[in-house]
Each structure stands twice: as structure tokens, then as C-alpha cells.
Scaffold this motif. Structure first.
Motif, PDB file in Angstrom:
ATOM      1  N   GLY A  38       0.819  -1.204   0.000  1.00 18.59           N
ATOM      2  CA  GLY A  38       0.000   0.000   0.000  1.00 18.59           C
ATOM      3  C   GLY A  38       0.845   1.241   0.000  1.00 18.59           C
ATOM      4  N   LEU A  39       0.204   2.359   0.271  1.00 19.31           N
ATOM      5  CA  LEU A  39       0.871   3.658   0.330  1.00 19.31           C
ATOM      6  C   LEU A  39       1.119   4.025   1.788  1.00 19.31           C
ATOM      7  N   VAL A  40       2.350   4.392   2.080  1.00 22.01           N
ATOM      8  CA  VAL A  40       2.706   4.760   3.450  1.00 22.01           C
ATOM      9  C   VAL A  40       3.691   5.926   3.399  1.00 22.01           C
ATOM     10  N   GLN A  41       3.646   6.755   4.413  1.00 23.13           N
ATOM     11  CA  GLN A  41       4.591   7.870   4.486  1.00 23.13           C
ATOM     12  C   GLN A  41       5.955   7.384   4.961  1.00 23.13           C
ATOM     13  N   ALA A  42       6.966   8.104   4.581  1.00 24.16           N
ATOM     14  CA  ALA A  42       8.311   7.790   5.044  1.00 24.16           C
ATOM     15  C   ALA A  42       8.340   7.746   6.569  1.00 24.16           C
ATOM     16  N   GLY A  43       9.035   6.758   7.099  1.00 22.06           N
ATOM     17  CA  GLY A  43       9.093   6.559   8.541  1.00 22.06           C
ATOM     18  C   GLY A  43       8.029   5.617   9.065  1.00 22.06           C
ATOM     19  N   GLY A  44       7.073   5.284   8.220  1.00 20.36           N
ATOM     20  CA  GLY A  44       5.987   4.410   8.628  1.00 20.36           C
ATOM     21  C   GLY A  44       6.345   2.938   8.521  1.00 20.36           C
ATOM     22  N   SER A  45       5.346   2.095   8.792  1.00 18.74           N
ATOM     23  CA  SER A  45       5.539   0.642   8.794  1.00 18.74           C
ATOM     24  C   SER A  45       4.454  -0.055   7.987  1.00 18.74           C
ATOM     25  N   VAL A  83       4.396  -1.634  -2.877  1.00 24.00           N
ATOM     26  CA  VAL A  83       4.619  -0.775  -1.720  1.00 24.00           C
ATOM     27  C   VAL A  83       5.116   0.570  -2.230  1.00 24.00           C
ATOM     28  N   THR A  84       4.430   1.619  -1.843  1.00 23.62           N
ATOM     29  CA  THR A  84       4.813   2.964  -2.230  1.00 23.62           C
ATOM     30  C   THR A  84       5.046   3.787  -0.974  1.00 23.62           C
ATOM     31  N   VAL A  85       6.244   4.348  -0.867  1.00 16.95           N
ATOM     32  CA  VAL A  85       6.597   5.155   0.298  1.00 16.95           C
ATOM     33  C   VAL A  85       6.736   6.591  -0.157  1.00 16.95           C
ATOM     34  N   SER A  86       5.923   7.452   0.390  1.00 18.38           N
ATOM     35  CA  SER A  86       5.957   8.857   0.016  1.00 18.38           C
ATOM     36  C   SER A  86       6.858   9.641   0.959  1.00 18.38           C
TER      37      SER A  86
END
Length: 118
Positions: free
Chosen positions: A9-16, A114-117
Motif C-alpha cells: 500500500g501507500l505509506v509515508q516515510a518513517g511508517g511501517s 509498496v509505495t513510500v511517500s
């Protein structure tokens, strides 16, 4: 063994995120399992692996200390816990199985994005 990865999924940088890979068939517990990823324009790389009984694991330097691989043979599932995610972790993640090698795989599942913004 047939494999299906999910949990991307999409998650912000620093997330899990935690990825799961469900396997069908009775041979799961005799297979080594691996997680690979492939970013756009790049090769598919092995980032984590776990032996059939969980006794040996491998984690690539690029994710060491942030990603953890585990398995539950009773549930025919292997997991990839991903913490402190970075934009460069953005990729399609695949799980794979092999009876003989922890590093060379021959059975693949469909990937999960997996997309990390930033």
C-alpha cells in the motif's frame, strides 16, 4: 507451492507495513522462503529469506535493522515486517519458495506494490 503476497500500500516515510505471503499446498513447511523486491527500471533483488524451520535468516544490508522476516508454518504464511520505511523502499514485493536454497528461488507469487511517500 502456490504463493500470494498481500499487504502492500501507500505509506509515508518513517511508517511501517507488514507484508504477508500465503502459500497453498502441504509443502510450505519444507520450503525456504524469500522476499524480493523490484523497483522501476531495476533488477529484482533478494532482501530477506528464512529457512524452512525458521532457524536461519538472511536480511540484505539495504534493509538490515528495519525489515524482519518471519514465518508461521501452521498458517502456511511468511511475513515481512517493514519499519522506518524510506522512499527508496518503493517497489513491487514478491515472495518466493524453494526446497533447496535460501538464496536461489524457483517458485514465485504475484507481487504487492509498496509505495513510500516522502
Amino acid at each position: 507451492v502456490q504463493l500470494q503476497a498481500f499487504g502492500g500500500g501507500l505509506v509515508q516515510a518513517g511508517g511501517s507495513l507488514r507484508l504477508s505471503c500465503a502459500a497453498s499446498g502441504r509443502s510450505f513447511s519444507t520450503n525456504h522462503m524469500g522476499w524480493f523486491r523490484q523497483a522501476p527500471g531495476k533488477e529484482r533483488d533478494l532482501i530477506a529469506a528464512i529457512s524452512w524451520n525458521g532457524g536461519n535468516t538472511y536480511v540484505a544490508d539495504s534493509v538490515k535493522g528495519r525489515f524482519t522476516i518471519s514465518r508461521d508454518n501452521a498458517k502456511n504464511t511468511v511475513y515481512l515486517q517493514m519499519n522506518s520505511l524510506k522512499p527508496e523502499d518503493t517497489a513491487v514485493y514478491y515472495c518466493a519458495a524453494d526446497r533447496d536454497s535460501l538464496y536461489d528461488y524457483h517458485s514465485w507469487g504475484q507481487g504487492t506494490l509498496v509505495t513510500v511517500s516522502s
